[in-house]
Design an enzyme around this catalytic site. Structure first.
Site, PDB file in Angstrom:
ATOM      1  CE1 TYR A  72      -3.393  -2.629   5.730  1.00 14.57           C
ATOM      2  CE2 TYR A  72      -3.227  -0.282   5.223  1.00 14.57           C
ATOM      3  CZ  TYR A  72      -3.310  -1.602   4.804  1.00 14.57           C
ATOM      4  OH  TYR A  72      -3.297  -1.893   3.457  1.00 14.57           O
ATOM      5  CB  THR A  75      -0.897  -0.002   1.261  1.00  8.51           C
ATOM      6  OG1 THR A  75      -1.509   1.272   1.405  1.00  8.51           O
ATOM      7  CG2 THR A  75      -0.090  -0.281   2.535  1.00  8.51           C
ATOM      8  CG  ASP A  76      -1.160   4.979  -0.953  1.00  5.46           C
ATOM      9  OD1 ASP A  76      -1.684   4.358  -0.009  1.00  5.46           O
ATOM     10  OD2 ASP A  76      -1.766   5.847  -1.621  1.00  5.46           O
ATOM     11  CD  GLU A  77      -3.331   3.541   4.542  1.00  7.40           C
ATOM     12  OE1 GLU A  77      -3.098   3.358   5.742  1.00  7.40           O
ATOM     13  OE2 GLU A  77      -4.487   3.584   4.068  1.00  7.40           O
ATOM     14  CE  LYS A 112      -0.001  -4.569   2.959  1.00  7.73           C
ATOM     15  NZ  LYS A 112      -0.379  -5.898   2.403  1.00  7.73           N
TER      16      LYS A 112
HETATM   17  P1  NAD Z   1      -9.781  -7.221   2.168  1.00  3.72           P
HETATM   18  O1  NAD Z   1      -9.776  -6.946   3.633  1.00  3.72           O
HETATM   19  O2  NAD Z   1     -10.987  -6.922   1.362  1.00  3.72           O
HETATM   20  O3  NAD Z   1      -9.433  -8.759   1.915  1.00  3.72           O
HETATM   21  C1  NAD Z   1      -8.423  -9.438   2.625  1.00  3.72           C
HETATM   22  C2  NAD Z   1      -8.601 -10.927   2.390  1.00  3.72           C
HETATM   23  O4  NAD Z   1      -7.549 -11.611   3.111  1.00  3.72           O
HETATM   24  C3  NAD Z   1      -9.933 -11.485   2.921  1.00  3.72           C
HETATM   25  O5  NAD Z   1     -10.510 -12.350   1.970  1.00  3.72           O
HETATM   26  C4  NAD Z   1      -9.540 -12.249   4.175  1.00  3.72           C
HETATM   27  O6  NAD Z   1     -10.393 -13.341   4.456  1.00  3.72           O
HETATM   28  C5  NAD Z   1      -8.129 -12.692   3.827  1.00  3.72           C
HETATM   29  N1  NAD Z   1      -7.310 -12.948   5.036  1.00  3.72           N
HETATM   30  C6  NAD Z   1      -7.181 -12.114   6.102  1.00  3.72           C
HETATM   31  N2  NAD Z   1      -6.378 -12.696   7.025  1.00  3.72           N
HETATM   32  C7  NAD Z   1      -5.976 -13.880   6.504  1.00  3.72           C
HETATM   33  C8  NAD Z   1      -5.142 -14.927   6.990  1.00  3.72           C
HETATM   34  N3  NAD Z   1      -4.555 -14.863   8.189  1.00  3.72           N
HETATM   35  N4  NAD Z   1      -4.935 -16.016   6.200  1.00  3.72           N
HETATM   36  C9  NAD Z   1      -5.536 -16.095   4.979  1.00  3.72           C
HETATM   37  N5  NAD Z   1      -6.357 -15.154   4.492  1.00  3.72           N
HETATM   38  C10 NAD Z   1      -6.583 -14.051   5.244  1.00  3.72           C
HETATM   39  O7  NAD Z   1      -8.503  -6.458   1.603  1.00  3.72           O
HETATM   40  P2  NAD Z   1      -8.299  -5.688   0.216  1.00  3.72           P
HETATM   41  O8  NAD Z   1      -8.772  -4.308   0.360  1.00  3.72           O
HETATM   42  O9  NAD Z   1      -8.763  -6.544  -0.884  1.00  3.72           O
HETATM   43  O10 NAD Z   1      -6.697  -5.642   0.195  1.00  3.72           O
HETATM   44  C11 NAD Z   1      -5.930  -6.718  -0.356  1.00  3.72           C
HETATM   45  C12 NAD Z   1      -4.451  -6.378  -0.254  1.00  3.72           C
HETATM   46  O11 NAD Z   1      -4.192  -5.178  -0.975  1.00  3.72           O
HETATM   47  C13 NAD Z   1      -3.969  -6.125   1.179  1.00  3.72           C
HETATM   48  O12 NAD Z   1      -2.682  -6.674   1.301  1.00  3.72           O
HETATM   49  C14 NAD Z   1      -3.934  -4.608   1.295  1.00  3.72           C
HETATM   50  O13 NAD Z   1      -2.957  -4.210   2.219  1.00  3.72           O
HETATM   51  C15 NAD Z   1      -3.564  -4.225  -0.127  1.00  3.72           C
HETATM   52  N6  NAD Z   1      -4.041  -2.897  -0.573  1.00  3.72           N
HETATM   53  C16 NAD Z   1      -5.350  -2.543  -0.449  1.00  3.72           C
HETATM   54  C17 NAD Z   1      -5.787  -1.311  -0.950  1.00  3.72           C
HETATM   55  C18 NAD Z   1      -7.226  -0.881  -0.854  1.00  3.72           C
HETATM   56  O14 NAD Z   1      -7.529   0.272  -1.190  1.00  3.72           O
HETATM   57  N7  NAD Z   1      -8.150  -1.723  -0.467  1.00  3.72           N
HETATM   58  C19 NAD Z   1      -4.865  -0.439  -1.553  1.00  3.72           C
HETATM   59  C20 NAD Z   1      -3.516  -0.832  -1.642  1.00  3.72           C
HETATM   60  C21 NAD Z   1      -3.126  -2.077  -1.169  1.00  3.72           C
HETATM   61  O1  DAU Z   2      -4.129   3.992   0.501  1.00  2.21           O
HETATM   62  C1  DAU Z   2      -4.368   2.623   0.401  1.00  2.21           C
HETATM   63  C2  DAU Z   2      -5.200   2.164   1.578  1.00  2.21           C
HETATM   64  O2  DAU Z   2      -6.510   2.652   1.356  1.00  2.21           O
HETATM   65  C3  DAU Z   2      -5.211   0.650   1.766  1.00  2.21           C
HETATM   66  O3  DAU Z   2      -3.907   0.207   2.067  1.00  2.21           O
HETATM   67  C4  DAU Z   2      -6.172   0.247   2.878  1.00  2.21           C
HETATM   68  O4  DAU Z   2      -6.248  -1.158   2.970  1.00  2.21           O
HETATM   69  C5  DAU Z   2      -7.536   0.814   2.555  1.00  2.21           C
HETATM   70  O5  DAU Z   2      -8.433   0.520   3.610  1.00  2.21           O
HETATM   71  C6  DAU Z   2      -7.471   2.324   2.333  1.00  2.21           C
HETATM   72  O6  DAU Z   2      -7.164   3.009   3.576  1.00  2.21           O
HETATM   73  P1  DAU Z   2      -7.905   4.386   3.988  1.00  2.21           P
HETATM   74  O7  DAU Z   2      -7.817   4.529   5.444  1.00  2.21           O
HETATM   75  O8  DAU Z   2      -7.442   5.510   3.133  1.00  2.21           O
HETATM   76  O9  DAU Z   2      -9.425   4.013   3.506  1.00  2.21           O
HETATM   77  P2  DAU Z   2     -10.831   4.243   4.199  1.00  2.21           P
HETATM   78  O10 DAU Z   2     -11.873   3.904   3.175  1.00  2.21           O
HETATM   79  O11 DAU Z   2     -10.926   3.636   5.535  1.00  2.21           O
HETATM   80  O12 DAU Z   2     -10.848   5.822   4.401  1.00  2.21           O
HETATM   81  C7  DAU Z   2     -10.716   6.711   3.306  1.00  2.21           C
HETATM   82  C8  DAU Z   2     -10.731   8.130   3.876  1.00  2.21           C
HETATM   83  O13 DAU Z   2     -12.056   8.403   4.391  1.00  2.21           O
HETATM   84  C9  DAU Z   2      -9.784   8.348   5.041  1.00  2.21           C
HETATM   85  O14 DAU Z   2      -9.288   9.676   4.980  1.00  2.21           O
HETATM   86  C10 DAU Z   2     -10.668   8.195   6.269  1.00  2.21           C
HETATM   87  C11 DAU Z   2     -12.011   8.716   5.789  1.00  2.21           C
HETATM   88  N1  DAU Z   2     -13.202   8.087   6.410  1.00  2.21           N
HETATM   89  C12 DAU Z   2     -13.286   6.735   6.428  1.00  2.21           C
HETATM   90  C13 DAU Z   2     -14.380   6.100   6.982  1.00  2.21           C
HETATM   91  C14 DAU Z   2     -14.455   4.598   7.031  1.00  2.21           C
HETATM   92  C15 DAU Z   2     -14.224   8.881   6.904  1.00  2.21           C
HETATM   93  O15 DAU Z   2     -14.157  10.117   6.855  1.00  2.21           O
HETATM   94  N2  DAU Z   2     -15.313   8.262   7.450  1.00  2.21           N
HETATM   95  C16 DAU Z   2     -15.425   6.899   7.530  1.00  2.21           C
HETATM   96  O16 DAU Z   2     -16.444   6.402   8.074  1.00  2.21           O
END
Ligand code: NAD
Ligand code: DAU
Length: 352
Positions: free
Chosen positions: A158, A133-135, A162
């Site tokens: 988190y 992730t970019d975080e 990562k």
């Molecule tokens: P998600 O939470 O939707 O899915 C995670 C999946 O991993 C789920 O299916 C869960 O059951 C599985 N999992 C969790 N713990 C596990 C374990 N111990 N063993 C096996 N499986 C397990 O997550 P996502 O948003 O699809 O993110 C997927 C990946 O991409 C993550 O590594 C996250 O850090 C990365 N990522 C997410 C975003 C985003 O915006 N969602 C952006 C950049 C990177």
């Molecule tokens: O940048 C990549 C990341 O983006 C991934 O690595 C993470 O897995 C993914 O969850 C996401 O993280 P964020 O914290 O940016 O996403 P989230 O949707 O939780 O929040 C987006 C923005 O909105 C953040 O600034 C927090 C704000 N927010 C979020 C929620 C859930 C609110 O204002 N209200 C809310 O209820």
């Protein structure tokens, strides 16, 4: 026909389900094994289209379970790993960091150890692809972009977990010559995203005329990318990425949370036949997230210039598609909204 055996972890989650579907449909000669623990975020409904495909197999299991992972690698002799399994929600990492340490750090090390062991006699053509992730880069001010060389500065449990896993993946490359590649992506949105995340949470609340909780003043900025564009980037990096490299992936699409929610409200007013401005009345500013990162923004010129990737959708179009998907899949949503999610929602929002 000879098959390439590929392990995708976390394939029942949001991004993983799009990656699994893409690979199963596009590469009939590959054997795709989806390993997922099916936590609250994992949902096999996301994979209905391909569950009976001959080149696909689902395995339920936990990446933290070291002996199980070892046996799995022995049994399937994977040639490639695409590692997405993770605890992914920042707010949950603030409420309870320990699961993040176990899955994101220990789970990743278990996979690295298993790959190292199984590939030790023949490393040719193998790849361990870690999705990050970019975080990990921390938080930007008003100016600037994250590049691949930006120093790590994770600020939530988190992102720290990562970042730790990224460091371990690079250490296994450096020390043990494990063939790895890492991508760091910005915020994804689209179908199948669990409604704890901002966009699906807001869609669901607007639909049900519930307040839309915006942390702080809504001034935080995220760089949004449609999930299929991320899946396509993962396909490209898996096949063409250079070993040992890192690629940043982003949408070049920055929005303040409050602007984004206003756009979403306008789209939903139209789709639901509501008066213009009606949904925006649901916006409610609530207590800020602890340690809330101000701004993320990605410079994705490396993957664009070296591998020819670029995002395909404009944000307005992507948001509309996303809203259409959630409105058209109310059963998927309702199944998730009962039970555990209600408890989470009460705990997370009613104490604010
Ligand atoms: P998600 O939470 O939707 O899915 C995670 C999946 O991993 C789920 O299916 C869960 O059951 C599985 N999992 C969790 N713990 C596990 C374990 N111990 N063993 C096996 N499986 C397990 O997550 P996502 O948003 O699809 O993110 C997927 C990946 O991409 C993550 O590594 C996250 O850090 C990365 N990522 C997410 C975003 C985003 O915006 N969602 C952006 C950049 C990177
Ligand atoms: O940048 C990549 C990341 O983006 C991934 O690595 C993470 O897995 C993914 O969850 C996401 O993280 P964020 O914290 O940016 O996403 P989230 O949707 O939780 O929040 C987006 C923005 O909105 C953040 O600034 C927090 C704000 N927010 C979020 C929620 C859930 C609110 O204002 N209200 C809310 O209820």
């Amino acid at each position: 026909m000879a098959k390439k055996s590929i392990l995708i972890t976390g394939g029942a989650g949001f991004i993983g389900s799009h990656v699994v579907k893409l690979f199963v449909n596009k590469y009939p000669d590959y054997k795709i094994v989806n390993l997922d623990k099916l936590t609250y975020a994992g949902n096999l409904e996301n994979l209905k289209d391909i569950e009976n495909a001959p080149n696909y197999e689902f395995v339920k299991g936990d990446i933290v379970d070291d002996p199980f992972i070892f046996e799995l690698f022995k049994r399937y002799q994977f040639e490639g790993v695409i590692h997405l399994a993770a605890e992914s929600h920042v707010d949950r990492s603030i409420a309870n960091p320990n699961e993040f340490i176990k899955t994101n750090i220990v789970g990743t090390v278990n996979l690295l150890n298993a790959a190292r062991n199984i590939w030790k006699d023949n490393i040719e053509g193998k790849l361990f692809y870690h999705i990050s992730t970019d975080e990990v880069y921390g938080s930007l001010g008003d100016e600037g972009l994250f590049v691949e060389e930006t120093s790590y500065d994770p600020r939530s449990p988190y992102s720290a977990s990562k970042a730790s896993s990224d460091h371990l993946v690079r250490a296994y490359n450096h020390t043990f010559k494990l063939p790895v590649v890492i991508t760091n992506c910005s915020n994804n949105y689209g179908a199948n995203q669990f409604p704890e995340k901002l966009i699906p949470l807001a869609i669901n609340n607007i639909k049900n005329k519930k307040s839309i909780p915006i942390y702080g003043k809504g001034e935080n900025v995220r760089d949004w990318l449609f999930v299929d564009d991320h899946a396509n980037a993962i396909d490209l990096v898996f096949h063409k990425g250079n070993i040992g490299e890192t690629y940043n992936i982003g949408g070049n699409n920055e929005w303040q949370n409050i602007q984004l929610i206003h756009s979403l409200c306008a789209i939903m007013d139209k789709k639901l036949g509501r008066e213009e401005g009606e949904s925006a009345q649901l916006i409610t500013f609530v207590k800020d997230r602890a340690g809330h990162d101000l701004r993320y923004a990605i410079d994705s010129s490396k993957i664009q210039n070296e591998l020819g990737w670029k995002p395909s959708l404009q944000f307005e179009e992507g948001l509309e598609k996303t809203v259409d998907w959630y409105l058209g899949n109310s059963v998927w949503l309702d199944n998730i909204l009962s039970g555990d999610y209600e408890n989470y929602y009460d705990e997370q929002y009613h104490k604010r």
